[in-house]
Design a protein around this motif. Sequence first.
Motif, mmCIF file in Angstrom:
data_model
loop_
_atom_site.group_PDB
_atom_site.id
_atom_site.type_symbol
_atom_site.label_atom_id
_atom_site.label_comp_id
_atom_site.label_asym_id
_atom_site.label_seq_id
_atom_site.Cartn_x
_atom_site.Cartn_y
_atom_site.Cartn_z
ATOM 1 N N GLU A 82 0.836 -1.204 0.000
ATOM 2 C CA GLU A 82 0.000 0.000 0.000
ATOM 3 C C GLU A 82 0.872 1.256 0.000
ATOM 4 N N SER A 85 2.227 1.842 -3.493
ATOM 5 C CA SER A 85 1.182 2.347 -4.389
ATOM 6 C C SER A 85 0.936 3.841 -4.176
ATOM 7 N N SER A 110 0.568 -7.710 -9.123
ATOM 8 C CA SER A 110 -0.781 -7.540 -8.584
ATOM 9 C C SER A 110 -0.787 -7.464 -7.062
ATOM 10 N N ALA A 114 -1.128 -2.406 -3.895
ATOM 11 C CA ALA A 114 -2.392 -2.505 -3.153
ATOM 12 C C ALA A 114 -2.849 -1.106 -2.766
ATOM 13 N N PRO A 116 -6.525 0.065 -1.946
ATOM 14 C CA PRO A 116 -7.944 -0.326 -1.879
ATOM 15 C C PRO A 116 -8.887 0.812 -2.248
ATOM 16 N N LYS A 125 -8.534 -6.578 1.296
ATOM 17 C CA LYS A 125 -7.840 -7.011 0.074
ATOM 18 C C LYS A 125 -7.032 -8.279 0.342
ATOM 19 N N ARG A 146 -9.334 -8.415 -8.549
ATOM 20 C CA ARG A 146 -8.418 -7.469 -7.911
ATOM 21 C C ARG A 146 -8.585 -6.058 -8.483
ATOM 22 N N LYS A 147 -8.737 -5.951 -9.803
ATOM 23 C CA LYS A 147 -8.842 -4.630 -10.431
ATOM 24 C C LYS A 147 -10.082 -3.879 -9.974
ATOM 25 N N SER A 150 -9.505 -2.010 -6.665
ATOM 26 C CA SER A 150 -8.272 -1.229 -6.582
ATOM 27 C C SER A 150 -8.421 0.151 -7.192
ATOM 28 N N LYS A 153 -4.829 -0.322 -10.022
ATOM 29 C CA LYS A 153 -4.814 -1.318 -11.088
ATOM 30 C C LYS A 153 -5.788 -0.925 -12.201
#
Length: 403
Positions: A82, A85, A110, A114, A116, A125, A146-147, A150, A153
């Motif tokens: 996180e 990201s 992936s 992260a 969220p 997540k 996942r996408k 997010s 992503k």
Amino acid sequence: MAAVKSADPHEALIKALPEKPRGRCIVVGAGKASAAMAAALEAAWPEVDLQGVVVTRYGHAVPTQKIRIVEAAHPVSDAMSEVASMLMMEQVKHLNADDCVIALVSGGGSSLLALPRQGITLADKQAVNKALLKSGATIQEMNTVRKQLSDIKGGRLALAARPARVITLIISDVPGDDPQSIASGPTVADSSTAEEALEIVARYGLALPEHVLRVLNTPRAPVTAAEIHDDIRLIATPSGALAAAAGVAQRMGYTPLILGDALEGESAQLGVMMAGIARSVKQHGLPVKGPAVLLSGGETTVTIGDSGAGRGGRNTEFLLALACALKGEAGIYAIAGDSDGIDGTEDAAGAIITPDTLSRTTLDAIGMLRGHDSYSYFAARGDLVVTGPTLTNVNDIRVILIT
């Protein structure tokens, strides 16, 4: 080793670099090979004022001078996923049309990215990721879910970089080399939908918390190609790795046959199927005459039931199933491993089997296969292949040699 070397980030990246940018050059990226790619970029462009952040798996970092390397957890995100990201999203703010973003993307990204969506947490997540990993879902299906959960992503990192030009350099680890699926496509336009994600959740019976399902049910427009200035370049692929291995086999006097770079399904079932093909080559010269080498790539799955499992990854499970199906057939050998050097979560890339794999031990091979304890079986025999991190990732490489 020829297959792994063909995907070396230093050699692959230099051939694919664009013209040097006129404005600022921001570097972002995620994946098991991203740190090695960042070091290669610095070496290729020593005079360019590079800055940025890439995230890689713990143990996969390499020294860099200008680009910050962050290490995070794989295959389930942690707090550093996180942090990385957020740092990347901050880096691409306030750019203009003369600026350039170089995205260095490879397999494993992936879980390393992260961020969220509003309404869910990193813990949510993590729980979703663990459920997906146990479900038997394909990598494309996992990334579709996942996408939708997010904010980085599915092209959202590129969207944040507008109006800068985004050039994405990719080392592919997914069947079919779809840029949307590799690291869940943080800089690539996305065609997946929330409806698809919900269908995957239902099909695999994933018991997700109510508030996570609420987020999945909240409509959100996908990122389209018209919204981002992207330039996508595949610099290393599974098919290229298999071709390199085939070249070595041929020079050694074996006839190579590439069965495909995108084989999927259950690891153990693929082992049984490959045993049948190997026997056909040996006994009938079909589909190729021996001595031969059968090559394949892709990403299989290991579906774990509620009872849990022992230690193992998809490559060791494939090999143990192959050995059990061959039952000591003379003249057939195999090696299989993840090209990144880590088979799932273990410290081995994979293992080898020989005609005496079953006879040299009193271990119950079939019982250990059913208990998904293939790592322990090969460890007891001394037949694990331990390379350490290779700093690249073009998925699994499976080789069956028929003398």
